[in-house]
Enzyme design. Structure first.
Site, PDB file in Angstrom:
ATOM      1  NE  ARG A 124      25.919 -32.701  38.207  1.00  0.00           N
ATOM      2  CZ  ARG A 124      25.029 -31.721  38.167  1.00  0.00           C
ATOM      3  NH1 ARG A 124      25.221 -30.683  37.375  1.00  0.00           N
ATOM      4  NH2 ARG A 124      23.956 -31.760  38.904  1.00  0.00           N
ATOM      5  CE1 TYR A 174      30.401 -35.502  43.485  1.00  0.00           C
ATOM      6  CE2 TYR A 174      29.823 -34.452  41.406  1.00  0.00           C
ATOM      7  CZ  TYR A 174      29.438 -35.095  42.571  1.00  0.00           C
ATOM      8  OH  TYR A 174      28.122 -35.344  42.796  1.00  0.00           O
ATOM      9  CE  LYS A 182      23.560 -36.000  36.480  1.00  0.00           C
ATOM     10  NZ  LYS A 182      22.588 -36.878  36.990  1.00  0.00           N
ATOM     11  CG  HIS A 184      18.338 -35.628  34.776  1.00  0.00           C
ATOM     12  ND1 HIS A 184      18.339 -34.474  35.524  1.00  0.00           N
ATOM     13  CD2 HIS A 184      19.047 -36.529  35.491  1.00  0.00           C
ATOM     14  CE1 HIS A 184      19.015 -34.674  36.645  1.00  0.00           C
ATOM     15  NE2 HIS A 184      19.455 -35.909  36.653  1.00  0.00           N
ATOM     16  CB  SER A 195      18.907 -31.746  42.573  1.00  0.00           C
ATOM     17  OG  SER A 195      18.925 -30.349  42.606  1.00  0.00           O
ATOM     18  CB  CYS A 222      12.196 -33.540  43.523  1.00  0.00           C
ATOM     19  SG  CYS A 222      11.984 -31.770  43.298  1.00  0.00           S
ATOM     20  CG  ASP A 233      20.876 -39.607  37.316  1.00  0.00           C
ATOM     21  OD1 ASP A 233      20.115 -38.699  37.693  1.00  0.00           O
ATOM     22  OD2 ASP A 233      22.042 -39.394  36.948  1.00  0.00           O
ATOM     23  NE  ARG A 268      26.267 -37.112  44.770  1.00  0.00           N
ATOM     24  CZ  ARG A 268      25.217 -36.882  43.975  1.00  0.00           C
ATOM     25  NH1 ARG A 268      24.599 -37.855  43.371  1.00  0.00           N
ATOM     26  NH2 ARG A 268      24.770 -35.649  43.809  1.00  0.00           N
TER      27      ARG A 268
HETATM   28  O1  SAT Z   1      27.705 -35.527  39.914  1.00  0.00           O
HETATM   29  S1  SAT Z   1      26.621 -36.220  39.260  1.00  0.00           S
HETATM   30  O2  SAT Z   1      26.141 -35.400  38.144  1.00  0.00           O
HETATM   31  O3  SAT Z   1      27.081 -37.482  38.767  1.00  0.00           O
HETATM   32  C1  SAT Z   1      25.375 -36.477  40.329  1.00  0.00           C
HETATM   33  C2  SAT Z   1      24.365 -35.411  40.260  1.00  0.00           C
HETATM   34  O4  SAT Z   1      24.692 -34.237  40.425  1.00  0.00           O
HETATM   35  O5  SAT Z   1      23.193 -35.749  40.031  1.00  0.00           O
HETATM   36 MN    MN Z   2      20.840 -36.676  38.152  1.00  0.00          MN
END
Ligand code: SAT
Ligand code: MN
Length: 582
Positions: free
Chosen positions: A69, A197, A206, A226, A248, A250, A275, A364
């Site tokens: 991201r 991505y 998101k 989230h 992130s 954790c 998520d 991923r």
């Molecule tokens: O790229 S995503 O936002 O879908 C995954 C993440 O960063 O948690």
């Molecule tokens: Mn996430």
């Protein structure tokens, strides 16, 4: 083609602007997916993996400049700058639209434009919301098909209801200088250009389910968070649902799929989501939650039989792997998976450990949720699941206890707003610096955080049986730098305590910062942590906490006049209690 005039007209406008060679309305059918897979195999977008060990699994290698991201070019375009807040990049909407228009002009020449109707949440749930993503990436279509309820049923719902979020996406030329992720929450619109991505391109995730939805939830009286959602079933067959937010790194996915330690015979963790969580007050005054997604888009490195056997088990079929390495017999591979030595790295070059890891660190997997061994059918329940506890967490080596309970909903909102993690060696910059990430929503809240906390605070008027709010920290270290708590499956012991608190079955040690467990109330059968260490994990250092409170105050004050007075009042109460106890 659709009977929804707004959608039909928008598709025509986009087509006139972007000049695609073909237009394809996605039905979501198996045949359509097979055609998409075949065309991606032909174009090289997909590489077939070993179909004997991994039937239906494919590898996608992204542009090496397009692997994560991009928060610095992610904007919230509200008419008033203050509505986006200090927590977001802001751009004036007309200027943002003009900028994007110029980028989109002719961008789909020679490509197929896919119209992807999708539903976030069970197709017949009143808590769900729909969107349509227009994209020129078949990889995005294949991912959206797993991550959302995509296709004809979603389109039928849109035609019935008339409302949907408009998301326009083009990979453009993947030039990082021409990459923007724009959100227009007042118009329920997303415009993304220049990246293929996940979070930049799968607009249901998101962009819609958090940034646009959080804005929408504020006007409609619900919460878009989230958070993972898990069900904890006891040997007596009772299931309690917990929603939990972590920054992130954790272990959120691990917690969502936790396997209880051996002595928790008869206990079971059910996965509803890993998520995102949408919650709404029900008639009984409780909060009811759905996972708007139908798949996992998880980080591959570190996923292993030891850390998350459920995740590993679901990756043997029908998965898309993005930017992982490959073994000699064409199986997907990433660091931490097993002892195999890969032959090819994520760029498609011969693997050389001197050059770098085989799998890109943010590589991923995309996989349908139903393939997870701990998946619960309750994820399909249109009414959602009732939430007993909300858990916030962070990665803190010092200070923050293993678990604490908030004194009230308002104090819980403060706990969420104060969430923070220390930077790890994985991130660039100094290690051990405390970064605030309120409710783990820092990159995802589609409006001013101050207004968001005000919205959270309104829930005491909206529902009279709200969940209790807790804060956890699995990451405390001793003087020698060793973790004091084993984490992973043993976090079950903390979940059990949380549920016992919800049921009123155990007492509490009232402290200035919140309610802590009495050490004896944490199940320590076969626990690797000795009782002295457990006691340390449940202590409050008043002087250090007073300093922390002042840092939280400094952080919150940047939100100025819009910050709800109630938050400072809650912080003052904690500060006063700390001085009194010192
Ligand atoms: O790229 S995503 O936002 O879908 C995954 C993440 O960063 O948690
Ligand atoms: Mn996430």
């Amino acid at each position: 083609m659709t009977s929804n005039q707004v959608l039909q007209q928008w598709v025509e406008e986009v087509s006139e602007l972007t000049h695609p060679e073909n237009i394809h309305w996605c039905s979501g059918s198996d045949e359509e997916n097979q055609q998409l897979v075949d065309s991606m195999l032909a174009s090289g977008d997909f590489i077939e993996l070993n179909q004997e060990t991994h039937p239906g699994c494919y590898l996608h290698r992204s542009d090496p400049n397009d692997v994560a991201r991009v928060e610095q070019v992610t904007y919230i375009c509200t008419s008033q700058r203050d509505d986006a807040g200090p927590n977001n990049n802001w751009m004036e909407p007309a200027g943002a639209r003009a900028k994007m228009r110029a980028l989109y002009a002719g961008c789909m020449r020679g490509r197929t434009m896919y119209i992807v109707p999708y539903c976030m949440g069970p197709i017949d749930s009143p808590l769900s919301r729909c969107g349509v993503e227009i994209t020129d990436s078949p990889y995005v279509v294949a991912n959206m098909r797993m991550m959302t309820r995509m296709g004809s049923a979603a389109l039928a719902r849109i035609e019935r209801e008339g409302t949907f979020v408009k998301g326009l996406h083009s990979i453009g030329d993947l030039d990082p200088e021409r990459r923007f992720i724009m959100h227009f929450p007042e118009e329920l619109m997303i415009q993304s250009f220049g990246s293929g991505y996940g979070g930049n391109a799968l607009l249901g995730k998101k962009c819609h389910a958090l940034r646009i939805a959080s804005f929408q939830a504020r006007t409609e009286g619900w919460l878009a968070e989230h958070m993972l959602i898990v069900g904890v079933e006891s040997p007596r067959g009772e299931t309690h649902y917990i929603a939990a937010a972590f920054p992130s790194a954790c272990g959120k996915t691990n917690l969502a799929m936790l396997i209880p330690p051996a002595q928790y015979d008869g206990w079971k963790i059910w996965t509803i989501g890993d998520d995102i969580c949408w919650m709404q007050p029900g008639e009984d005054g409780r909060l009811w939650a759905i996972n708007p997604e139908s798949g996992f888009f998880g980080v591959a490195p570190g996923t292993a039989a030891g850390t998350n056997p459920n995740a590993l088990a679901m990756l043997n079929s029908n998965a898309i792997f993005t930017n992982v390495g490959v073994t000699a017999d064409n199986q997907p591979w990433w660091e931490g998976k097993d002892d195999e030595v890969p032959v090819t790295d994520w760029r498609g070059n011969p693997y050389d450990p001197e050059v770098g890891p085989a799998a890109q660190p943010n590589s991923r997997f995309t996989v349908p949720m139903k393939q997870c061994p701990s998946y619960s059918d309750e994820a399909e329940n249109p009414g959602g699941v009732p939430i007993s506890a909300i858990v916030f967490g962070g990665r803190r080596e010092r200070l923050v206890p293993l678990v604490m309970e908030s004194k009230s909903w308002q104090h819980g909102v403060l706990l969420g707003a104060s969430m923070a993690s220390e930077t790890t060696a994985a991130a660039t910059g100094a290690v051990g610096v405390v970064r605030r990430d309120p409710m783990a929503m820092k990159p995802f809240c589609g409006y001013n955080f101050a207004d968001y906390w005000s919205h959270w605070l309104t829930f005491t008027n909206r529902a009279d049986n709200l969940p209790s709010i807790f804060h956890v920290n699995w990451f405390r270290k001793d003087q020698d730098g060793n973790f004091m708590w084993p984490g992973f499956g043993d976090n079950m012991r903390v979940l059990e305590w949380i549920i016992n608190r919800c049921k009123g079955e155990v007492g509490i040690n009232e402290t200035p910062i919140g309610g802590l467990p009495l050490p004896a109330d944490i199940n320590s059968t076969d626990l690797d942590t000795d009782s002295a260490t457990l006691e340390q994990l449940l202590e409050v250092d008043s002087a250090a906490w007073s300093a922390e409170v002042e840092q939280i105050r400094e952080y919150l004050e940047q939100y100025g006049d819009r910050l709800p007075a109630r938050m400072i009042a809650e912080l003052d109460k904690v500060a006063a209690a700390l001085s009194a106890s010192a």
